[in-house]
Write a protein that holds these residues in place. Sequence first.
Motif, PDB file in Angstrom:
ATOM      1  N   PRO A 149       0.836  -1.202   0.000  1.00 24.45           N
ATOM      2  CA  PRO A 149       0.000   0.000   0.000  1.00 24.45           C
ATOM      3  C   PRO A 149       0.869   1.250   0.000  1.00 24.45           C
ATOM      4  O   PRO A 149       1.911   1.284   0.635  1.00 24.45           O
ATOM      5  N   ARG A 150       0.434   2.234  -0.732  1.00 22.11           N
ATOM      6  CA  ARG A 150       1.178   3.480  -0.825  1.00 22.11           C
ATOM      7  C   ARG A 150       0.871   4.372   0.371  1.00 22.11           C
ATOM      8  O   ARG A 150      -0.222   4.349   0.907  1.00 22.11           O
ATOM      9  N   SER A 151       1.870   5.159   0.732  1.00 21.78           N
ATOM     10  CA  SER A 151       1.668   6.151   1.785  1.00 21.78           C
ATOM     11  C   SER A 151       0.728   7.227   1.274  1.00 21.78           C
ATOM     12  O   SER A 151       0.735   7.546   0.086  1.00 21.78           O
ATOM     13  N   PRO A 152      -0.055   7.807   2.162  1.00 20.12           N
ATOM     14  CA  PRO A 152      -0.937   8.883   1.714  1.00 20.12           C
ATOM     15  C   PRO A 152      -0.111  10.100   1.326  1.00 20.12           C
ATOM     16  O   PRO A 152       0.869  10.432   1.991  1.00 20.12           O
ATOM     17  N   ASN A 212     -12.429  17.090  10.522  1.00 19.70           N
ATOM     18  CA  ASN A 212     -12.220  16.312  11.735  1.00 19.70           C
ATOM     19  C   ASN A 212     -10.759  15.871  11.759  1.00 19.70           C
ATOM     20  O   ASN A 212     -10.097  15.851  10.733  1.00 19.70           O
ATOM     21  N   LEU A 213     -10.283  15.566  12.932  1.00 20.51           N
ATOM     22  CA  LEU A 213      -8.911  15.113  13.099  1.00 20.51           C
ATOM     23  C   LEU A 213      -8.861  13.623  12.743  1.00 20.51           C
ATOM     24  O   LEU A 213      -9.636  12.836  13.285  1.00 20.51           O
ATOM     25  N   PRO A 214      -7.976  13.234  11.825  1.00 25.02           N
ATOM     26  CA  PRO A 214      -7.923  11.828  11.431  1.00 25.02           C
ATOM     27  C   PRO A 214      -7.595  10.911  12.603  1.00 25.02           C
ATOM     28  O   PRO A 214      -6.836  11.276  13.504  1.00 25.02           O
ATOM     29  N   ALA A 215      -8.138   9.712  12.572  1.00 30.09           N
ATOM     30  CA  ALA A 215      -7.827   8.721  13.601  1.00 30.09           C
ATOM     31  C   ALA A 215      -6.504   8.020  13.302  1.00 30.09           C
ATOM     32  O   ALA A 215      -5.753   7.697  14.213  1.00 30.09           O
ATOM     33  N   GLN A 216      -6.215   7.809  12.023  1.00 32.69           N
ATOM     34  CA  GLN A 216      -4.972   7.135  11.631  1.00 32.69           C
ATOM     35  C   GLN A 216      -3.790   8.059  11.915  1.00 32.69           C
ATOM     36  O   GLN A 216      -3.775   9.224  11.512  1.00 32.69           O
ATOM     37  N   LEU A 217      -2.784   7.546  12.620  1.00 33.99           N
ATOM     38  CA  LEU A 217      -1.656   8.361  13.078  1.00 33.99           C
ATOM     39  C   LEU A 217      -0.951   9.082  11.941  1.00 33.99           C
ATOM     40  O   LEU A 217      -0.669  10.279  12.041  1.00 33.99           O
ATOM     41  N   LYS A 218      -0.659   8.399  10.859  1.00 39.27           N
ATOM     42  CA  LYS A 218       0.076   9.026   9.755  1.00 39.27           C
ATOM     43  C   LYS A 218      -0.696  10.237   9.214  1.00 39.27           C
ATOM     44  O   LYS A 218      -0.126  11.314   9.025  1.00 39.27           O
ATOM     45  N   LYS A 219      -1.979  10.077   9.007  1.00 36.27           N
ATOM     46  CA  LYS A 219      -2.804  11.175   8.496  1.00 36.27           C
ATOM     47  C   LYS A 219      -2.932  12.276   9.536  1.00 36.27           C
ATOM     48  O   LYS A 219      -2.917  13.463   9.205  1.00 36.27           O
ATOM     49  N   ARG A 264       7.331  12.328  12.809  1.00 38.58           N
ATOM     50  CA  ARG A 264       7.309  12.392  11.352  1.00 38.58           C
ATOM     51  C   ARG A 264       6.342  11.373  10.756  1.00 38.58           C
ATOM     52  O   ARG A 264       6.514  10.177  10.961  1.00 38.58           O
ATOM     53  N   TRP A 265       5.390  11.839   9.994  1.00 40.35           N
ATOM     54  CA  TRP A 265       4.450  10.940   9.324  1.00 40.35           C
ATOM     55  C   TRP A 265       5.162  10.098   8.277  1.00 40.35           C
ATOM     56  O   TRP A 265       4.825   8.938   8.075  1.00 40.35           O
ATOM     57  N   ASP A 266       6.183  10.664   7.624  1.00 32.78           N
ATOM     58  CA  ASP A 266       6.858   9.948   6.539  1.00 32.78           C
ATOM     59  C   ASP A 266       7.859   8.904   7.063  1.00 32.78           C
ATOM     60  O   ASP A 266       8.421   8.141   6.288  1.00 32.78           O
ATOM     61  N   ALA A 267       8.060   8.850   8.378  1.00 32.56           N
ATOM     62  CA  ALA A 267       8.935   7.841   8.966  1.00 32.56           C
ATOM     63  C   ALA A 267       8.142   6.607   9.435  1.00 32.56           C
ATOM     64  O   ALA A 267       8.734   5.625   9.834  1.00 32.56           O
ATOM     65  N   LEU A 268       6.822   6.700   9.358  1.00 30.78           N
ATOM     66  CA  LEU A 268       5.984   5.564   9.778  1.00 30.78           C
ATOM     67  C   LEU A 268       5.837   4.580   8.625  1.00 30.78           C
ATOM     68  O   LEU A 268       5.788   4.963   7.473  1.00 30.78           O
ATOM     69  N   SER A 269       5.744   3.317   8.968  1.00 30.44           N
ATOM     70  CA  SER A 269       5.568   2.306   7.916  1.00 30.44           C
ATOM     71  C   SER A 269       4.113   2.139   7.558  1.00 30.44           C
ATOM     72  O   SER A 269       3.233   2.535   8.239  1.00 30.44           O
TER      73      SER A 269
END
Length: 101
Positions: free
Chosen positions: A4-7, A25-32, A96-101
């Motif tokens: 799956p691609r990163s958002p 609304n504030l996203p529930a998913q940590l990366k978002k 960092r969102w871009d450091a999450l898998s």
Amino acid sequence: MTTPRSPLPENVLRNFFTNSGRLKNLPAQLKKKLIVLEHLVSGLEHGRNYTEPEINAYIQQFDEDYATIRREWIIHRFMSRELEVYTLNPPEQWSRWDALS
């Protein structure tokens, strides 16, 4: 099998903000969530001290729930708070969102 691609930040921002710039609304998913928090904090000045009422007023431009946004900024190290004075942390300290898998 594809992974799956990163958002993309632009897609996340488009999905979670109205055309007028308000947070839906504030996203529930940590990366978002981190993408949204980083976007929100980007309008603040590095090296400046903010009072709690100043931070609340800034956040209210985007969302009425300023306490949650403020708390998330502290949790994810976007900002530091000492005696109700808020300062931006250096970007190297931010979650960092871009450091999450």
